[in-house]
Design a protein around this motif. Structure first.
Motif, mmCIF file in Angstrom:
data_model
loop_
_atom_site.group_PDB
_atom_site.id
_atom_site.type_symbol
_atom_site.label_atom_id
_atom_site.label_comp_id
_atom_site.label_asym_id
_atom_site.label_seq_id
_atom_site.Cartn_x
_atom_site.Cartn_y
_atom_site.Cartn_z
ATOM 1 N N PHE A 135 0.857 -1.184 0.000
ATOM 2 C CA PHE A 135 0.000 0.000 0.000
ATOM 3 C C PHE A 135 0.898 1.241 0.000
ATOM 4 N N LEU A 136 0.792 2.001 -1.051
ATOM 5 C CA LEU A 136 1.597 3.221 -1.155
ATOM 6 C C LEU A 136 0.743 4.414 -0.750
ATOM 7 N N VAL A 137 1.159 5.076 0.272
ATOM 8 C CA VAL A 137 0.418 6.265 0.713
ATOM 9 C C VAL A 137 1.318 7.482 0.517
ATOM 10 N N TYR A 138 0.901 8.325 -0.376
ATOM 11 C CA TYR A 138 1.667 9.570 -0.549
ATOM 12 C C TYR A 138 1.076 10.631 0.373
ATOM 13 N N VAL A 139 1.767 10.862 1.429
ATOM 14 C CA VAL A 139 1.307 11.874 2.386
ATOM 15 C C VAL A 139 1.615 13.243 1.786
ATOM 16 N N GLY A 140 0.581 13.917 1.385
ATOM 17 C CA GLY A 140 0.875 15.180 0.697
ATOM 18 C C GLY A 140 1.124 16.316 1.671
ATOM 19 N N ASP A 141 2.213 16.200 2.412
ATOM 20 C CA ASP A 141 2.475 17.309 3.336
ATOM 21 C C ASP A 141 3.119 18.435 2.539
ATOM 22 N N ARG A 142 2.444 19.521 2.532
ATOM 23 C CA ARG A 142 2.995 20.658 1.807
ATOM 24 C C ARG A 142 4.108 21.274 2.607
ATOM 25 N N ALA A 143 4.964 21.912 1.918
ATOM 26 C CA ALA A 143 6.076 22.579 2.613
ATOM 27 C C ALA A 143 5.537 23.801 3.330
ATOM 28 N N ALA A 144 4.754 23.523 4.366
ATOM 29 C CA ALA A 144 4.086 24.626 5.057
ATOM 30 C C ALA A 144 4.977 25.164 6.156
ATOM 31 N N SER A 145 4.716 26.364 6.531
ATOM 32 C CA SER A 145 5.464 26.911 7.658
ATOM 33 C C SER A 145 5.008 26.257 8.952
ATOM 34 N N GLU A 146 3.811 25.710 8.923
ATOM 35 C CA GLU A 146 3.298 25.048 10.114
ATOM 36 C C GLU A 146 3.678 23.581 10.053
ATOM 37 N N ARG A 147 4.936 23.326 10.352
ATOM 38 C CA ARG A 147 5.422 21.958 10.243
ATOM 39 C C ARG A 147 4.728 21.063 11.255
#
Lengths: 447, 211
Positions: A135-147
């Protein structure tokens, strides 16, 4: 030899730059076979791959974040509560840096790949007909300032997906990694704020003209303002931009005067609501008047300073107020008498505008002001003068009137202050009864 | 405390140095005509001159009166310890000093009553308004300065004489009246300043009506 070394260095640099590495966390459910994960601190890509391929689990869940750093675990200790629980209750391994971990998914050929839709976790099913599902899960964490927020969302996603996988099978393993660390990201994606792309610098619209005896310069095209009659006698201003001017000079009018004429042809400003103006010709005639030094000997009688007087603006064209067309041909005198410079100095002023002397404007569209931005002019140049302007004689002095007024008043107040300080300093101490040979004062030290 | 004087001299010297450098810069770079006192006097705001004149009139007069009262009062107190009979009689000296302050007050009130604003659009129609306002403002300024400095000197003078009167009175009672005559002459000079100050502003016309 030297060039070879440089090439080698470049080659190494290129490969290291191309290498993307990220930390990797691997954990297995205790129900799967007790094949311990390799307990070496730095697992390599191939070692992990071999291990994962030989796993007995039915499902391998691979969480791939866009970015993952070791600092995300140490810097945000409260960010991964559920992951921490999972991780520590299973057989686990942690590698701080593994190269190209996200490409592992392509290399695990023992598994059937299923890409998980993070919005629809409930419909996950094991791939039928295959023994092992990846199962491939691409966690789309954006390069947000709110890490912190991004990590917490990742944590929730992990627990949601794992809960679903656990309901499907008891034998699973999981892996959390990133495509790269923050430092190894693509150069295009910038997390730091960058300067807004600066606008193209405006084309230089300045005009300098060397007319032999006169130098003239404007930093931007001239502007004429017309005063337009409006409702109930109120007048509004209509700004008309003139383009570049053509110059003509008459240097030999007399010993003490020179003339320069600026011309603009075919000016059609944008339509005003009520009027349409077409100006065929605009002429500004500048007459430079020299003030002589007043020596009786004609050889020694030189120009000591000059002024600009008289100045006439002539314009002609047609004015159309949507009902009739009117031909206009007007001549307006302008008061340029403040334009003054001594010999060998050039007059300079920023954004000076000359308004018409007379106040009562009766025409529908009447000329009201002429603006010459960055105007610099020098007249009565001698033949052997250099090709540049003399020193600028500005229209405002360096020490302006308010500055002098302030200095004058503060001088008065400072004098008062100084006098009072001197009086204070002259207060004497009482020394009538001082006795140099007397006993010094004894103050007992009372406890 | 003794250092303060040298600091003040240094500050004054620095100020004069800066002024000299600025003046020499203009002179030596061919821009000597920028040093233009006429431009300064005619372009500065008339309100600045008028208000400064009012302020100086009362301020300098009060300083003079204060110095006078200080000098006399100290002597009256000191001599009054040994000869208490002088106390009441010598209050007259203090009153003479006070009068100096009152002259300044009167002039300041008269001058401030003459200050009036003018409108620039009326000036555009009639430039004479601005000319008269500048003229009046300068008159008010110098009237204030005149009265102020005259009263400053008068106050110091009356105070010193009053101090002498107190000490002489303490020594011998008949001397007081004779020294009082000297004090009256001293007080008269303050009156001269008041008269001249009022004379200076007799032609003042400020405001829009000045034409």
């Amino acid at each position: 030899m030297r060039s070879l070394k440089v090439l080698l260095l470049l080659g190494v640099a290129v490969t290291t730059l191309a290498d993307k590495s990220a930390p990797v966390l691997v954990w297995e459910s205790t129900e799967s076979s007790a094949q311990a994960l390799p307990a070496i601190p730095a697992m390599s890509n191939s070692q992990l791959q071999k291990h994962l391929n030989s796993l007995d689990s039915e499902a391998l869940v691979m969480f791939i974040m866009n970015e993952l750093n070791v600092e995300d675990f140490s810097g945000y200790p409260s960010a991964f509560p559920q992951l921490r629980r999972e991780f520590e209750s299973s057989l686990n391994a942690f590698t701080p840096s593994m190269s190209n971990p996200s490409q592992l998914s392509e290399q695990l050929d023992a598994y059937r790949r299923v890409t998980v839709d993070t919005q629809d976790v409930e419909s996950l099913q094991l791939a039928d007909g295959a023994q092992k599902t990846l199962f491939l899960v691409y966690v789309g964490d954006r390069a947000a300032s709110e890490r912190q927020a991004a990590l917490q969302r990742t944590d929730e996603l992990i627990s949601t997906v794992l809960a679903r996988v656990k309901s499907l099978t008891g034998k699973y393993s999981a892996m959390l990694t990133g495509k790269h660390t923050t430092m190894g990201g693509e150069a295009q994606r910038r997390k730091v704020r960058s300067l807004k792309a600066a606008d193209e610098p405006a084309a230089d619209a300045s005009q300098f003209e060397n007319l032999g005896c006169v130098f003239i310069y404007m930093s931007a095209p001239a502007v004429i303002r017309f005063s337009v009659a409006g409702d109930k006698g109120a007048r509004s201003t209509w700004r008309v931009d003139l383009g570049n001017a053509t110059f003509a000079a008459d240097c030999n009018a007399s010993d003490s005067s020179q003339t320069v004429t600026l011309s603009w042809n075919n000016i059609s400003p944008e339509d005003h609501d009520q009027y349409k103006l077409t100006l065929d010709k605009i002429d500004l005639q500048l007459n430079f008047q020299a003030k002589m030094s007043g020596n009786d000997d004609p050889d020694k009688n030189k120009v000591s300073s000059w002024t600009l007087e008289p100045v006439t603006l002539t314009y002609s064209g047609t004015l159309d107020n949507h009902q009739q067309q009117e031909t206009i041909d007007r001549e307006e005198p302008l008061d340029f008498s403040n334009v003054y410079a001594p010999m060998e100095f050039s007059y300079h002023c920023t954004n000076r505008s000359w308004t018409l002397s007379r106040q009562n404007l009766t025409e529908e569209v009447a000329f009201s002001a002429l603006e010459l931005p960055g105007f610099q002019v020098q007249a009565f140049l001698s033949d052997d003068a250099p090709e540049t302007f003399g020193r600028a004689w500005d229209c405002t002095t360096f020490f302006t009137i308010p500055i002098w007024s302030g200095l004058f008043l503060s001088l008065i107040l400072l004098l008062v202050l100084v006098w009072s300080l001197m009086m204070l300093a002259s207060v004497p101490t009482m020394d009538r009864f001082d006795d140099p040979r007397g006993q010094p004062l004894h103050v007992p030290n009372a406890e | 405390m003794g250092y303060y004087n040298s600091y003040l001299y240094s500050a004054g010297g620095l100020y004069l140095f800066v002024l000299t450098v600025i003046a020499l810069y203009y002179l030596l770079t061919g821009q000597g005509e920028r040093i233009d006192f006429g431009w300064f006097l005619t372009n500065t705001s008339p309100y600045m001159w008028a208000a400064t004149g009012v302020g100086l009139a009362v301020a300098l007069s009060v300083v003079g009166a204060a110095l006078g009262i200080f000098t006399t009062g100290v002597s009256v107190m000191g001599a009054g310890v040994r000869a208490p009979r002088i106390k009441t009689k010598n209050l007259v000296s203090i009153i003479f000093c006070e009068a100096v302050a009152i002259y300044g007050l009167i002039v300041a009130i008269v001058l401030s009553g003459m200050i009036d604003t003018y409108d620039l659009d009326k000036v555009a129609k009639n430039p004479l308004i601005l000319d008269n306002n500048i003229y009046s403002a300068h008159l008010i300024f110098w009237s204030g300065v005149t009265v102020g400095f005259v009263n400053l000197a008068c106050g110091i003078c009356v105070g010193t004489v009053g101090s002498g009167a107190a000490l002489a009175d303490a020594a011998e009672a008949s001397l007081f009246v004779r020294i009082l005559i000297v004090e009256i002459f001293g007080s008269a000079i303050g009156l001269f300043g008041l008269i001249v100050g009022i004379l200076q502003v007799s032609q003042v016309k400020m405001g829009n009506a000045a034409a």
